[in-house]
Design a protein around this motif. Structure first.
Motif, short mmCIF file in Angstrom:
data_model
loop_
_atom_site.label_atom_id
_atom_site.label_comp_id
_atom_site.label_asym_id
_atom_site.label_seq_id
_atom_site.Cartn_x
_atom_site.Cartn_y
_atom_site.Cartn_z
N ALA A 127 0.82 -1.21 0.00
CA ALA A 127 0.00 0.00 0.00
C ALA A 127 0.86 1.27 0.00
O ALA A 127 0.42 2.31 -0.49
CB ALA A 127 -0.93 0.00 1.21
N MET A 128 2.06 1.19 0.55
CA MET A 128 2.95 2.35 0.58
C MET A 128 3.78 2.48 -0.69
O MET A 128 4.67 3.33 -0.77
CB MET A 128 3.86 2.28 1.80
N GLY A 129 3.51 1.63 -1.69
CA GLY A 129 4.16 1.78 -2.98
C GLY A 129 5.31 0.85 -3.24
O GLY A 129 6.03 1.01 -4.23
N ALA A 130 5.53 -0.17 -2.39
CA ALA A 130 6.65 -1.09 -2.58
C ALA A 130 6.40 -1.99 -3.79
O ALA A 130 5.29 -2.47 -4.00
CB ALA A 130 6.86 -1.94 -1.33
N THR A 131 7.44 -2.22 -4.58
CA THR A 131 7.37 -3.21 -5.63
C THR A 131 7.47 -4.60 -5.00
O THR A 131 7.70 -4.74 -3.79
CB THR A 131 8.53 -3.03 -6.62
N GLY A 132 7.33 -5.64 -5.83
CA GLY A 132 7.44 -6.99 -5.29
C GLY A 132 8.79 -7.23 -4.64
O GLY A 132 8.87 -7.82 -3.55
N GLN A 169 10.85 -4.94 -3.41
CA GLN A 169 10.95 -4.12 -2.20
C GLN A 169 10.14 -4.72 -1.05
O GLN A 169 10.58 -4.68 0.11
CB GLN A 169 10.49 -2.70 -2.50
N ALA A 170 8.97 -5.27 -1.36
CA ALA A 170 8.16 -5.92 -0.32
C ALA A 170 8.87 -7.16 0.22
O ALA A 170 8.85 -7.42 1.44
CB ALA A 170 6.79 -6.31 -0.89
N THR A 171 9.52 -7.93 -0.67
CA THR A 171 10.30 -9.09 -0.22
C THR A 171 11.42 -8.66 0.71
O THR A 171 11.64 -9.28 1.76
CB THR A 171 10.89 -9.83 -1.44
N THR A 172 12.13 -7.59 0.33
CA THR A 172 13.22 -7.08 1.16
C THR A 172 12.71 -6.64 2.53
O THR A 172 13.30 -6.96 3.57
CB THR A 172 13.93 -5.91 0.45
N GLY A 173 11.60 -5.89 2.53
CA GLY A 173 11.03 -5.42 3.79
C GLY A 173 10.58 -6.57 4.67
O GLY A 173 10.82 -6.56 5.89
N LEU A 174 9.94 -7.58 4.08
CA LEU A 174 9.47 -8.73 4.85
C LEU A 174 10.66 -9.51 5.41
O LEU A 174 10.63 -9.96 6.56
CB LEU A 174 8.61 -9.64 3.96
N THR A 207 6.28 -13.97 -0.61
CA THR A 207 5.85 -12.86 -1.47
C THR A 207 5.37 -13.37 -2.82
O THR A 207 4.39 -12.87 -3.37
CB THR A 207 7.01 -11.85 -1.66
N ALA A 208 6.07 -14.37 -3.36
CA ALA A 208 5.66 -14.94 -4.64
C ALA A 208 4.29 -15.60 -4.53
O ALA A 208 3.43 -15.46 -5.42
CB ALA A 208 6.70 -15.95 -5.12
N LEU A 209 4.06 -16.34 -3.44
CA LEU A 209 2.75 -16.95 -3.22
C LEU A 209 1.66 -15.89 -3.14
O LEU A 209 0.59 -16.01 -3.73
CB LEU A 209 2.76 -17.79 -1.94
N ALA A 210 1.95 -14.83 -2.37
CA ALA A 210 0.96 -13.76 -2.19
C ALA A 210 0.67 -13.05 -3.51
O ALA A 210 -0.46 -12.60 -3.74
CB ALA A 210 1.46 -12.77 -1.15
N SER A 211 1.68 -12.96 -4.38
CA SER A 211 1.48 -12.26 -5.65
C SER A 211 0.52 -12.99 -6.58
O SER A 211 -0.02 -12.42 -7.52
CB SER A 211 2.82 -12.05 -6.36
#
Length: 393
Positions: free
Chosen positions: A34-39, A41-46, A312-316
């Motif tokens: 929601a804050m604009g992370a790409t896939g 970037q979301a993986t890195t954050g997680l 993240t891949a599963l969620a995508s």
């Protein structure tokens, strides 16, 4: 330390890690996205949020010898998931995460700041938390209306788990979510076909620091993390008879949060739910050895961090509405608890009501989110009514 190791503590640590992760990873991904992370970037954050949770879950119990359970800021992630994207995109969001982590460190260094946060009336703090959670808690109902065939199995599994054991509700829902993905979603073009999906590929983001991101995201994120996680987490440990020095624990979780915030990691903090699991009799008859449950959970979290790319891949693969529905189900108990606690003072109903409504509305004023203004308006009304009552008396 190793003489204190016991089977009940290890078993409870494994269970707590599974419950804690499965109940909230979808919320973290929803917040980052929601804050604009790409896939990537979301993986890195997680990855770094899970790693930070694991490091603190080993470090704090090993030092204090108490089951000091640590989690990522679930209400904070929910707040991010329902907040309008910042003008600077994810780079500005990363700057806000750094701001927030800095505030947590400062709280651990300056006791007066912690007292200021604790001085916020509890109904106001709970109303803020409820307002932050409301939008995401509506997601299961909205998804039921738009993708009923995908959401119904998850809802049924969640209900089955809830009727059996409250802690089983979200693990059951996550298992149903994976089954739905397998049978009902096309995976032919899935990133899971990539052999490297098991290893996280880090995408670094240069942070952008703005005044707007501080007041609109960082400050509310800090408040919901303190009020929704740290304070209840300490309370659970104290209720179970453990002596807690709050400042050092806040300082340590803040330092880890600050170290990993540049990678897009949400803050880590004391946990209430998993602490209740690991501080009780089920983690061993001897309270002095239960800290091994927290250490065990930390080891599991570090291992789970390396599954960030796979998760993240599963969620995508899933529709966004299904992901947010799973996240919303996980937050319903927190919403119920915060709403109940928000209206416990009969003479002070308007202040938490306005805080809740403004925080939940999604409004912005001068570029600053409603979560901030909700606290300000609620505090003003609370103080004004308190003064009026004293004058009448």
């Amino acid at each position: 330390m190793f003489r204190d190791l016991s089977v009940p503590a290890v078993s409870m640590g494994l269970l707590a890690a599974f419950v804690g992760y499965s109940a909230s990873f979808a919320i973290v991904l929803a917040g980052l996205t929601a804050m604009g992370a790409t896939g990537a970037q979301a993986t890195t954050g997680l990855f770094f949020a899970t790693l930070g949770m694991g490091i603190c879950s080993i470090w704090l119990p090993a030092v204090t010898r108490i089951p000091a359970a640590v989690a990522w800021s679930t209400p904070g992630a929910a707040f991010l998931a329902t907040t309008a994207i910042l003008p600077g995109g994810f780079a500005e969001a990363v700057g806000a995460l750094i701001y927030c982590a800095g505030l947590i460190v400062l709280t651990g260094l300056v006791p007066a700041l912690g007292r200021i946060v604790a001085a916020i009336p509890k109904p106001i703090a709970n109303a803020l938390l409820a307002g932050v959670l409301l939008k995401l808690c509506l997601a299961p109902a909205l998804a039921l209306g738009s993708i009923p065939l995908l959401v119904l199995p998850v809802l049924i599994a969640w209900l089955a788990g809830l009727t059996w054991n409250r802690l089983a509700a979200m693990p059951f829902a996550v298992i149903a979510f994976i089954v739905v993905l397998f049978f009902a979603v096309d995976t032919s073009s899935s990133p899971l076909q990539n052999d490297g999906v098991w290893l996280p590929t880090f995408a670094l983001t240069a942070p952008t620091f703005t005044v707007q991101s501080f007041f609109s995201v960082a400050l509310p994120l800090y408040l919901v993390t303190m009020a929704g996680q740290n304070i209840p987490g300490f309370a659970v440990l104290e209720l179970n008879g453990y002596s807690v020095e709050r400042q050092p624990l806040i300082r340590k979780t803040g330092l880890v949060s600050l170290a990993f915030a540049p990678f897009g990691s949400i803050p880590v903090n004391m946990s209430a739910i998993t602490a209740a699991m690991m501080a009780g009799d089920d983690a061993g008859r001897n309270p002095a050895t239960r800290y091994w449950a927290a250490i065990t959970s930390g080891i599991v979290y570090i291992l789970l961090a390396f599954a960030a790319a796979l998760i993240t891949a599963l969620a995508s693969l899933a529709p966004l509405a299904l992901i947010t529905a799973v996240a919303g189900l996980a937050l319903i108990p927190a919403l119920v608890g915060s709403l109940s606690a928000a209206f416990t003072t009969p003479t002070q109903l308007e202040a938490p009501a306005l805080t809740f409504l403004i925080a939940a509305s999604g409004m912005t004023l001068f570029g600053i989110s409603g979560a901030f203004w909700g606290v300000i308006v609620g505090a003003i009304i609370w103080v004004a009514k308190a003064i009026a009552h004293r004058l009448k008396a």
